[in-house]
Design a protein around this motif. Structure first.
Motif, PDB file in Angstrom:
ATOM      1  N   THR A 127       0.814  -1.217   0.000  1.00  5.92           N
ATOM      2  CA  THR A 127       0.000   0.000   0.000  1.00  5.92           C
ATOM      3  C   THR A 127       0.852   1.274   0.000  1.00  5.92           C
ATOM      4  O   THR A 127       1.858   1.368   0.700  1.00  5.92           O
ATOM      5  N   SER A 133      -6.770   0.466  -2.536  1.00  8.70           N
ATOM      6  CA  SER A 133      -7.553  -0.560  -3.235  1.00  8.70           C
ATOM      7  C   SER A 133      -7.001  -0.760  -4.638  1.00  8.70           C
ATOM      8  O   SER A 133      -6.947  -1.869  -5.152  1.00  8.70           O
ATOM      9  N   PHE A 157       0.890   2.295   6.102  1.00  8.86           N
ATOM     10  CA  PHE A 157       0.090   1.289   6.846  1.00  8.86           C
ATOM     11  C   PHE A 157       0.722  -0.109   6.835  1.00  8.86           C
ATOM     12  O   PHE A 157      -0.005  -1.110   6.741  1.00  8.86           O
ATOM     13  N   THR A 159       2.190  -3.358   8.307  1.00  4.04           N
ATOM     14  CA  THR A 159       2.183  -4.100   9.578  1.00  4.04           C
ATOM     15  C   THR A 159       3.543  -4.766   9.823  1.00  4.04           C
ATOM     16  O   THR A 159       4.119  -5.337   8.893  1.00  4.04           O
ATOM     17  N   THR A 366     -10.770  -4.062   0.973  1.00  2.00           N
ATOM     18  CA  THR A 366     -11.969  -3.634   1.708  1.00  2.00           C
ATOM     19  C   THR A 366     -13.149  -4.553   1.370  1.00  2.00           C
ATOM     20  O   THR A 366     -13.075  -5.344   0.417  1.00  2.00           O
ATOM     21  N   GLU A 368     -15.781  -3.710  -0.069  1.00  2.00           N
ATOM     22  CA  GLU A 368     -16.210  -3.394  -1.438  1.00  2.00           C
ATOM     23  C   GLU A 368     -15.337  -4.161  -2.427  1.00  2.00           C
ATOM     24  O   GLU A 368     -15.839  -4.727  -3.409  1.00  2.00           O
TER      25      GLU A 368
HETATM   26  C1  FAD Z   1      -3.979  -1.230  10.496  1.00  2.00           C
HETATM   27  C2  FAD Z   1      -3.680  -1.441   9.041  1.00  2.00           C
HETATM   28  C3  FAD Z   1      -2.746  -2.392   8.661  1.00  2.00           C
HETATM   29  C4  FAD Z   1      -2.417  -2.568   7.311  1.00  2.00           C
HETATM   30  N1  FAD Z   1      -1.390  -3.435   6.950  1.00  2.00           N
HETATM   31  C5  FAD Z   1      -0.940  -3.446   5.666  1.00  2.00           C
HETATM   32  C6  FAD Z   1       0.241  -4.190   5.314  1.00  2.00           C
HETATM   33  O1  FAD Z   1       0.839  -4.879   6.151  1.00  2.00           O
HETATM   34  N2  FAD Z   1       0.684  -4.112   4.043  1.00  2.00           N
HETATM   35  C7  FAD Z   1       0.054  -3.369   3.086  1.00  2.00           C
HETATM   36  O2  FAD Z   1       0.521  -3.342   1.952  1.00  2.00           O
HETATM   37  N3  FAD Z   1      -1.084  -2.665   3.383  1.00  2.00           N
HETATM   38  C8  FAD Z   1      -1.585  -2.677   4.652  1.00  2.00           C
HETATM   39  N4  FAD Z   1      -2.717  -1.946   4.979  1.00  2.00           N
HETATM   40  C9  FAD Z   1      -3.388  -1.179   3.939  1.00  2.00           C
HETATM   41  C10 FAD Z   1      -4.763  -1.693   3.563  1.00  2.00           C
HETATM   42  O3  FAD Z   1      -4.663  -2.898   2.848  1.00  2.00           O
HETATM   43  C11 FAD Z   1      -5.485  -0.576   2.794  1.00  2.00           C
HETATM   44  O4  FAD Z   1      -5.797   0.431   3.733  1.00  2.00           O
HETATM   45  C12 FAD Z   1      -6.728  -1.048   2.090  1.00  2.00           C
HETATM   46  O5  FAD Z   1      -6.411  -1.912   1.032  1.00  2.00           O
HETATM   47  C13 FAD Z   1      -7.583   0.113   1.538  1.00  2.00           C
HETATM   48  O6  FAD Z   1      -6.833   1.051   0.855  1.00  2.00           O
HETATM   49  P1  FAD Z   1      -7.002   2.610   1.218  1.00  2.00           P
HETATM   50  O7  FAD Z   1      -6.833   2.733   2.693  1.00  2.00           O
HETATM   51  O8  FAD Z   1      -6.085   3.401   0.365  1.00  2.00           O
HETATM   52  O9  FAD Z   1      -8.494   2.956   0.849  1.00  2.00           O
HETATM   53  P2  FAD Z   1      -9.074   3.384  -0.591  1.00  2.00           P
HETATM   54  O10 FAD Z   1      -8.620   2.429  -1.616  1.00  2.00           O
HETATM   55  O11 FAD Z   1      -8.811   4.826  -0.797  1.00  2.00           O
HETATM   56  O12 FAD Z   1     -10.625   3.165  -0.362  1.00  2.00           O
HETATM   57  C14 FAD Z   1     -11.482   4.118   0.266  1.00  2.00           C
HETATM   58  C15 FAD Z   1     -12.917   3.635   0.112  1.00  2.00           C
HETATM   59  O13 FAD Z   1     -13.268   3.595  -1.276  1.00  2.00           O
HETATM   60  C16 FAD Z   1     -13.720   2.298  -1.623  1.00  2.00           C
HETATM   61  N5  FAD Z   1     -13.327   1.985  -3.001  1.00  2.00           N
HETATM   62  C17 FAD Z   1     -12.095   2.069  -3.561  1.00  2.00           C
HETATM   63  N6  FAD Z   1     -12.127   1.669  -4.830  1.00  2.00           N
HETATM   64  C18 FAD Z   1     -13.414   1.327  -5.101  1.00  2.00           C
HETATM   65  C19 FAD Z   1     -14.086   0.819  -6.249  1.00  2.00           C
HETATM   66  N7  FAD Z   1     -13.441   0.572  -7.390  1.00  2.00           N
HETATM   67  N8  FAD Z   1     -15.407   0.581  -6.158  1.00  2.00           N
HETATM   68  C20 FAD Z   1     -16.084   0.806  -5.016  1.00  2.00           C
HETATM   69  N9  FAD Z   1     -15.493   1.273  -3.885  1.00  2.00           N
HETATM   70  C21 FAD Z   1     -14.171   1.526  -3.929  1.00  2.00           C
HETATM   71  C22 FAD Z   1     -13.057   1.366  -0.627  1.00  2.00           C
HETATM   72  O14 FAD Z   1     -13.759   0.140  -0.520  1.00  2.00           O
HETATM   73  C23 FAD Z   1     -13.127   2.200   0.632  1.00  2.00           C
HETATM   74  O15 FAD Z   1     -14.389   2.092   1.229  1.00  2.00           O
HETATM   75  C24 FAD Z   1      -3.079  -1.807   6.319  1.00  2.00           C
HETATM   76  C25 FAD Z   1      -4.062  -0.879   6.706  1.00  2.00           C
HETATM   77  C26 FAD Z   1      -4.347  -0.675   8.033  1.00  2.00           C
HETATM   78  C27 FAD Z   1      -5.368   0.381   8.402  1.00  2.00           C
END
Ligand code: FAD
Length: 380
Positions: A127, A133, A157, A159, A366, A368
């Motif tokens: 990420t 996503s 983010f 881990t 997520t 979604e």
């Molecule tokens: C505590 C924690 C630990 C984590 N650990 C790791 C890790 O070890 N390694 C790593 O690589 N990542 C890690 N992550 C990252 C995590 O996988 C991402 O936060 C997650 O994939 C969502 O990405 P984003 O936060 O950028 O949200 P976004 O992608 O910006 O999404 C925001 C919202 O929009 C929605 N959305 C996005 N695209 C679409 C679409 N096409 N259609 C409909 N809805 C959509 C999403 O479902 C969500 O509700 C971690 C996150 C947290 C909070």
């Protein structure tokens, strides 16, 4: 032949980890949530118990167990302390698994073995601030320079990275006909130009380690390429399929903990001259909670079983992750409701379950995204 019984080995692992979770992990969970202290001592003991490389080959110091056993351990640890659960799940399924799946023999001996022995925690850097996503939107680059890659960019983010000696990250290694070529590269966390920051203030999972990574011209030899050049994105998708079983198992553990407390409390608390459990509405709430947990656990075990059989399991992994994480939130919320005002107080622990469970609807794709994956796999 359909058989829902755990094997003797799985039962043995379950008994051992259950006792450990109750006696060693659970007692400090509230305190760790408050102080945000990483459970170092717990993991020292898990290493001694041979849990840190549980599903990996004994050749690399692992336990040679199956994915169902991994799910059982993750569920039991998460039942006691979800911060411990996510640390363990990410260590195995995001840190160890890509090395196991795509590493050369030499890479496995060098990088997977210390993960199996607990000398290093496993972590995985996909990420970025502009690539969540849409993980293919990665902007980190790895430029070839002689026998090396020079990596620049950042990850958010991530881990376990503060406790990892190395981790695989994704970076752009080229451009194939205008299309980004993404590769996975193993980077030692003590490399020059590599900074790991542990500054997030989170809603839950407070004792787990979530970090930001900055890579400023980090030089690693080309032999650190994991798998094949340009295949990094696909490799990470395969890795995430396995990781989703871990998230599903975590969710079942949290939901079980919330249910256990709600059931116990409902038998103790009296209002209107009766215990809460004598009111049919409470009984029905508890019945629904128990049913959903049972369904979620069955789905997690089915996805794990398919993986162990070497059969396709992407759809089931997404389903178990999606269903288990959503019911974990529901069950935790109902557990608070059954506790009334006391459920809102930290001392009763149920509020922690809800804060911890929320991440499971977000991380590793997520809800979604899971629905998008399932829709694609059912032929929409
Ligand atoms: C505590 C924690 C630990 C984590 N650990 C790791 C890790 O070890 N390694 C790593 O690589 N990542 C890690 N992550 C990252 C995590 O996988 C991402 O936060 C997650 O994939 C969502 O990405 P984003 O936060 O950028 O949200 P976004 O992608 O910006 O999404 C925001 C919202 O929009 C929605 N959305 C996005 N695209 C679409 C679409 N096409 N259609 C409909 N809805 C959509 C999403 O479902 C969500 O509700 C971690 C996150 C947290 C909070």
């Amino acid at each position: 032949m359909l058989n829902f019984d755990l094997t003797e080995e799985q039962q043995m692992i379950k008994k051992m980890i259950r006792e450990f979770a109750d006696e060693v992990v659970a007692p400090g969970a509230i305190e760790r949530d408050r102080t945000k202290k990483f459970p170092v001592e717990v993991f020292k003991q898990l290493s001694e118990m041979g849990m840190m490389g549980l599903p990996f080959s004994e050749e690399y110091g692992g336990g040679g167990a199956d994915t169902i056993s991994f799910a059982i351990v993750t569920e039991e640890l998460s039942r006691a302390c979800a911060s411990t659960g996510i640390t363990y799940s990410a260590h195995i399924s995001l840190g160890g698994a890509p090395l196991n799946l795509f590493g050369t023999e030499e890479q496995k001996h060098t990088y997977l073995t210390p993960i199996c022995t607990g000398e290093s925690f496993g972590a995985f850097g996909l990420t970025e601030s502009n690539a969540g996503s849409d993980a293919g939107g990665t902007q980190t680059t790895a430029k070839e320079d002689g026998d090396d890659y020079v990596i620049s960019g950042s990850k958010v983010f991530i881990t376990n990275a503060s406790y990892a000696k190395h981790l695989a990250i994704t970076a752009i290694t080229g451009n194939e006909g205008g299309k980004k070529e993404i590769s996975a590269i193993i980077v030692p966390t003590n490399a020059e130009g590599f900074t790991v920051m542990d500054n997030y203030e989170k809603m839950g999972l407070n004792a787990s380690n979530t970090t930001e990574l900055v890579l400023d011209n980090v030089r690693v030899p080309k032999e650190n390429l994991l798998g094949t050049q340009g295949n990094g994105f696909r490799q990470f998708l395969v890795t995430l399929d396995g990781g989703r079983i871990g998230i599903g198992a975590m969710a079942v553990g949290i939901a079980q903990a919330a249910f256990d407390r709600a059931l116990r409390y409902s038998k103790e608390r009296k209002q209107f001259g009766k215990t809460l459990s004598e009111f049919q509405i409470t009984q029905f709430k508890l019945a629904d909670m128990a049913m959903k947990i049972e369904l979620a656990r069955t789905m997690v075990h089915k996805a794990a079983w398919l993986k162990d059989q070497g059969r396709p399991f992407s759809k089931e992994a997404s389903m178990c992750k999606l269903y288990a994480s959503e019911i974990a939130m529901e069950v935790a919320s109902e557990a608070i409701q059954i506790h009334g005002g006391y459920g809102y107080m930290k001392e009763y622990e149920v509020e922690r379950y809800m804060r911890d469970a929320k991440l499971l609807e977000i991380g590793e794709g997520t809800s979604e995204v899971q629905r998008m994956v399932i829709a694609r796999l059912i032929g929409c």
